[in-house]
Design an enzyme around this catalytic site. Structure first.
Site, PDB file in Angstrom:
ATOM      1  CG  ASP A   1       7.472  68.286  -2.797  1.00 59.12           C
ATOM      2  OD1 ASP A   1       7.320  68.848  -2.384  1.00 59.12           O
ATOM      3  OD2 ASP A   1       7.174  67.530  -3.870  1.00 59.12           O
ATOM      4  CB  ALA A   2       4.408  74.067  -0.629  1.00 54.61           C
ATOM      5  CE  LYS A   3      10.668  70.086  -3.613  1.00 53.37           C
ATOM      6  NZ  LYS A   3       9.815  69.814  -4.671  1.00 53.37           N
ATOM      7  NE  ARG A   4       5.301  77.664  -2.108  1.00 53.37           N
ATOM      8  CZ  ARG A   4       3.811  77.397  -2.878  1.00 53.37           C
ATOM      9  NH1 ARG A   4       3.635  78.645  -1.917  1.00 53.37           N
ATOM     10  NH2 ARG A   4       3.191  76.963  -3.253  1.00 53.37           N
TER      11      ARG A   4
ATOM     12  CB  THR B   1       7.931  69.862   0.990  1.00 50.76           C
ATOM     13  OG1 THR B   1       7.409  70.448   0.152  1.00 50.76           O
ATOM     14  CG2 THR B   1       7.718  68.060   0.870  1.00 50.76           C
TER      15      THR B   1
END
Ligand SMILES: O=c1ccn([C@@H]2O[C@H](COP(=O)(O)O)[C@@H](O)[C@H]2O)c(=O)[nH]1
Length: 279
Positions: free
Chosen positions: A94-97, A121
């Site tokens: 869950d890194a939302k890159r 993510t």
């Protein structure tokens, strides 16, 4: 991992639970702080105690990045432990890159290739060329933020963009991108009433659903509106499971919380006749 293998795990474990590994050193049991790598020791204990009840683990990279090099090392050890000891579970960075194409390609290399997470993510707002480098990686999944669980989701995501809401534009447009068969989406459990509309656009995709437990979303409502014939949901709970106790019994208590969620999921699957276990 393929979505068929993920579905088989769901049927086998009668669970579509993702356990979130959001490790805060201020919240973990005191005795672990004396170990060489408290974050990894905490994660290992949680994984050992819950792996038969969960089909996915979601380390949120913020909780590792916050501790600098030591934190990155703990993240690497955690994903290696999952891949070595429990290769059947689905892993989510869950890194939302998401960035311009050549930068996204580097993020994809770091998380999907080098660390060998099954998925990451990604924020959709830089568009097609920022997401396609992730989608190009075979047998890996890009989990696109569609409608998030927080209050701020109403600032932009539900606003009209042309003739429809922005989150619907994200869902529809992303389906046209190269590698879109490798897409999953994030929709918050706190937005259960939106799932009917969302399923009209993405009937078959897996949806990662954070927001049950500490954020108060309803598992029952999410399933009522969001479940498809292949289940199609990975419901995440982080704090409510991993911080069930901060004593020496933390792993045991985490298991008890995970078991409660798994039992609720089992009941829902039975009610929907998705509980056939033999493969
Ligand atoms: O819309 C979103 C996207 C991601 N998250 C993340 O999921 C977990 C939720 O943790 P809880 O303790 O179960 O509330 C956390 O890592 C968030 O960053 C989200 O909550 N909502």
């Amino acid at each position: 991992m393929t979505t068929q293998q993920l579905f088989e795990q769901i049927r086998l474990k009668q669970s579509f639970l993702s356990v979130g590994l959001d490790v805060d050193l201020n919240k973990i049991p005191q005795h672990l702080l004396d170990t060489e790598d408290p974050i990894f020791e905490f994660n290992k204990a949680i994984i050992d105690a819950t792996h038969d009840l969960a089909v996915a683990y979601k380390p949120n990279t913020a909780f590792f990045e916050a501790y600098g090099l030591k934190g990155w090392h703990s993240l690497e050890k955690t994903i290696k432990y999952l891949n070595d000891k429990h290769p059947e579970v689905f892993t989510i960075a869950d890194a939302k890159r998401g960035d311009i194409g050549n930068t996204s390609a580097m993020y994809a290399k770091a998380f999907l290739h080098d660390m060998a997470f099954d998925s990451i993510t990604v924020a959709p707002y830089m568009g097609k060329d920022s997401v396609e480098p992730f989608l190009a990686i075979k047998d890996k999944f890009t989990i696109l933020l569609a409608l998030t669980s927080n209050e701020g989701a109403f600032d932009f995501q539900t606003k009209m963009a042309g003739d429809k809401e922005l989150y619907k534009q994200v869902l529809e447009t992303s389906k046209t991108w190269a590698g879109s068969e490798n897409l999953m989406y994030v929709v918050g459990a706190t937005k259960a009433e939106y799932f009917t509309e969302i399923r009209k656009i993405i009937p078959n995709s897996f949806i990662l659903v954070p927001g049950v437990g500490a954020q108060g979303g309803s598992l029952e409502e999410v399933c009522k509106y969001g479940m498809n014939s292949q289940v199609g949901l990975l419901v995440n709970s982080s704090r409510a499971i991993i911080y069930a106790s901060n004593g020496t019994d933390f792993a045991e208590k985490a298991r008890e919380e995970a078991l409660k969620v798994q039992q609720e999921m089992n009941k829902i699957l039975l009610d929907r006749q998705l509980a056939k276990i033999e493969l």
